[in-house]
Design a protein around this motif. Structure first.
Motif, PDB file in Angstrom:
ATOM      1  N   SER A 185       1.547 -38.630  -8.862  1.00  0.00           N
ATOM      2  CA  SER A 185       0.731 -37.607  -8.027  1.00  0.00           C
ATOM      3  C   SER A 185      -0.938 -37.920  -7.642  1.00  0.00           C
ATOM      4  O   SER A 185      -1.482 -38.609  -8.453  1.00  0.00           O
ATOM      5  CB  SER A 185       0.967 -36.296  -8.505  1.00  0.00           C
ATOM      6  OG  SER A 185       0.123 -36.380  -9.906  1.00  0.00           O
ATOM      7  N   ALA A 186      -1.207 -37.280  -6.526  1.00  0.00           N
ATOM      8  CA  ALA A 186      -2.675 -37.527  -6.086  1.00  0.00           C
ATOM      9  C   ALA A 186      -3.292 -36.071  -6.358  1.00  0.00           C
ATOM     10  O   ALA A 186      -2.670 -34.929  -6.181  1.00  0.00           O
ATOM     11  CB  ALA A 186      -2.517 -37.874  -4.725  1.00  0.00           C
ATOM     12  N   PRO A 187      -4.619 -35.852  -6.395  1.00  0.00           N
ATOM     13  CA  PRO A 187      -5.176 -34.726  -6.689  1.00  0.00           C
ATOM     14  C   PRO A 187      -5.248 -33.972  -5.349  1.00  0.00           C
ATOM     15  O   PRO A 187      -5.133 -34.463  -4.388  1.00  0.00           O
ATOM     16  CB  PRO A 187      -6.642 -35.289  -6.933  1.00  0.00           C
ATOM     17  CG  PRO A 187      -6.784 -36.749  -6.307  1.00  0.00           C
ATOM     18  CD  PRO A 187      -5.572 -37.042  -6.291  1.00  0.00           C
ATOM     19  N   GLY A 188      -5.515 -32.550  -5.677  1.00  0.00           N
ATOM     20  CA  GLY A 188      -5.723 -31.820  -4.268  1.00  0.00           C
ATOM     21  C   GLY A 188      -4.651 -30.468  -4.648  1.00  0.00           C
ATOM     22  O   GLY A 188      -3.750 -30.634  -5.243  1.00  0.00           O
ATOM     23  N   PHE A 189      -5.407 -29.434  -4.048  1.00  0.00           N
ATOM     24  CA  PHE A 189      -4.559 -28.221  -4.508  1.00  0.00           C
ATOM     25  C   PHE A 189      -3.225 -28.044  -3.426  1.00  0.00           C
ATOM     26  O   PHE A 189      -3.331 -28.497  -2.391  1.00  0.00           O
ATOM     27  CB  PHE A 189      -5.485 -26.917  -3.901  1.00  0.00           C
ATOM     28  CG  PHE A 189      -5.012 -25.581  -3.872  1.00  0.00           C
ATOM     29  CD1 PHE A 189      -4.265 -25.112  -2.817  1.00  0.00           C
ATOM     30  CD2 PHE A 189      -4.639 -24.922  -5.274  1.00  0.00           C
ATOM     31  CE1 PHE A 189      -3.687 -23.717  -2.933  1.00  0.00           C
ATOM     32  CE2 PHE A 189      -3.992 -23.586  -5.215  1.00  0.00           C
ATOM     33  CZ  PHE A 189      -3.561 -22.911  -4.234  1.00  0.00           C
ATOM     34  N   GLY A 190      -2.304 -27.610  -4.262  1.00  0.00           N
ATOM     35  CA  GLY A 190      -1.153 -27.388  -3.329  1.00  0.00           C
ATOM     36  C   GLY A 190      -0.545 -29.028  -3.125  1.00  0.00           C
ATOM     37  O   GLY A 190       0.322 -28.873  -2.527  1.00  0.00           O
ATOM     38  N   ASN A 191      -1.093 -30.041  -3.828  1.00  0.00           N
ATOM     39  CA  ASN A 191      -0.522 -31.334  -3.688  1.00  0.00           C
ATOM     40  C   ASN A 191       0.263 -31.623  -5.007  1.00  0.00           C
ATOM     41  O   ASN A 191      -0.023 -32.876  -5.287  1.00  0.00           O
ATOM     42  CB  ASN A 191      -1.607 -32.117  -3.339  1.00  0.00           C
ATOM     43  CG  ASN A 191      -1.253 -33.387  -2.693  1.00  0.00           C
ATOM     44  OD1 ASN A 191      -0.241 -33.370  -1.947  1.00  0.00           O
ATOM     45  ND2 ASN A 191      -1.894 -34.495  -2.961  1.00  0.00           N
ATOM     46  N   GLU A 192       0.631 -30.878  -5.866  1.00  0.00           N
ATOM     47  CA  GLU A 192       1.268 -31.247  -7.161  1.00  0.00           C
ATOM     48  C   GLU A 192       2.358 -31.986  -6.913  1.00  0.00           C
ATOM     49  O   GLU A 192       3.374 -32.070  -7.872  1.00  0.00           O
ATOM     50  CB  GLU A 192       1.477 -29.970  -7.947  1.00  0.00           C
ATOM     51  CG  GLU A 192      -0.129 -29.498  -8.274  1.00  0.00           C
ATOM     52  CD  GLU A 192      -0.373 -28.439  -7.390  1.00  0.00           C
ATOM     53  OE1 GLU A 192      -0.050 -28.048  -6.549  1.00  0.00           O
ATOM     54  OE2 GLU A 192      -1.340 -27.528  -7.908  1.00  0.00           O
ATOM     55  N   LYS A 193       3.011 -32.180  -5.627  1.00  0.00           N
ATOM     56  CA  LYS A 193       4.194 -32.898  -5.555  1.00  0.00           C
ATOM     57  C   LYS A 193       4.206 -34.287  -6.110  1.00  0.00           C
ATOM     58  O   LYS A 193       3.070 -34.826  -6.275  1.00  0.00           O
ATOM     59  CB  LYS A 193       4.713 -32.942  -4.012  1.00  0.00           C
ATOM     60  CG  LYS A 193       3.608 -33.663  -3.198  1.00  0.00           C
ATOM     61  CD  LYS A 193       4.044 -33.681  -1.913  1.00  0.00           C
ATOM     62  CE  LYS A 193       3.083 -34.512  -0.801  1.00  0.00           C
ATOM     63  NZ  LYS A 193       3.293 -34.614   0.596  1.00  0.00           N
ATOM     64  N   LEU A 194       5.369 -34.846  -6.707  1.00  0.00           N
ATOM     65  CA  LEU A 194       5.225 -35.945  -7.141  1.00  0.00           C
ATOM     66  C   LEU A 194       6.161 -37.048  -6.258  1.00  0.00           C
ATOM     67  O   LEU A 194       6.991 -36.700  -5.436  1.00  0.00           O
ATOM     68  CB  LEU A 194       6.205 -36.201  -8.523  1.00  0.00           C
ATOM     69  CG  LEU A 194       5.667 -35.135  -9.748  1.00  0.00           C
ATOM     70  CD1 LEU A 194       6.562 -35.129 -10.872  1.00  0.00           C
ATOM     71  CD2 LEU A 194       4.134 -35.731 -10.066  1.00  0.00           C
TER      72      LEU A 194
END
Lengths: 117, 114
Positions: B93-102
């Motif tokens: 995963s990459a950082p960032g709000f709403g970016n918790e997708k794997l």
């Protein structure tokens, strides 16, 4: 224990039918996800949602839509099922991690094996 | 474009020996990595994870190593047991709000031979 349940383990539908796959989680997680798993392709993200009524496209959203009317429930909709949508569908949920490096793992349901004839 | 790759679709290991599963990634923004284990007809279950600020994380028989310069991680299972036979997925995963997708790899089927 986090529990993610999916409405059906096995489903057989005909081409052109509208298909609903339901997912419910009981841990008050903000994030919910829909994946499909195909041999040699791993898990591919279809859609995800980080809040009620919010949705974001994943990597393969074509042919699918989603609905999140309640926090605990996330539905995947195949508007007109096609044979290439035959797959294992997996739902997952996780806590909202924010922009820090803290990420919670995703908790998966048992999957729905969908066959479109 | 496959951003997370598991180049070995399958691996067979004798019981009691070490199992090493490999994973490569291309996106330098990934900062958190996870391994999942999946039995047939079940959903994946979380196994172990590592943050990009570390190069090793251990949990019992399972150790994950991260080599950021090579964009490579590996999962070591020692000693391997028959119950470890499953498909293993690495995810990032990459950082960032709403970016918790794997982003998941394609999986490696591990078979432990008794």
């Amino acid at each position: 224990d986090v529990k993610v349940t999916q409405s059906s383990r096995y489903l057989v539908k005909r081409t052109g039918e509208k298909v609903f796959l339901e997912c419910v989680q009981d841990m008050d997680h903000e994030n919910m996800f829909w994946y499909r798993q195909d041999p040699g392709l791993g898990l591919r993200l279809i859609y995800f949602s980080y809040d009620v009524k919010m949705k974001e496209k994943g990597d393969i959203p074509e042919g699918y839509s989603v609905s999140r009317e309640k926090k605990e429930r996330f539905s995947l909709i195949l508007e007109s099922a096609s044979t290439n949508q035959t797959s294992m569908y997996l739902c997952a949920s996780s806590l909202l991690g924010g922009s820090t490096s803290f990420y919670n793992e995703q908790f998966f349901g048992p999957g729905t094996r969908l066959t479109v004839l | 474009d496959q951003q997370v790759k598991q180049n070995s679709p399958s691996l067979s290991v004798q019981e009691g020996r070490i199992s090493i599963l490999n994973c490569d990634y291309t996106n330098s923004m990934f900062d958190y990595f996870l391994w999942y284990k999946k039995y047939p007809a079940e959903g994946p279950t979380f196994l172990i994870s590592i943050s990009s600020i570390k190069d090793k994380n251990e949990d019992g028989r399972f150790t994950v190593f991260l080599n950021k310069s090579a964009k490579h991680l590996s999962l070591h299972i020692v000693p391997s047991q028959p119950g470890d036979s499953a498909v293993y997925f690495c995810a990032a995963s990459a950082p960032g709000f709403g970016n918790e997708k794997l982003t998941f790899g394609t999986g490696t089927r591990l078979t432990i031979i008794p």
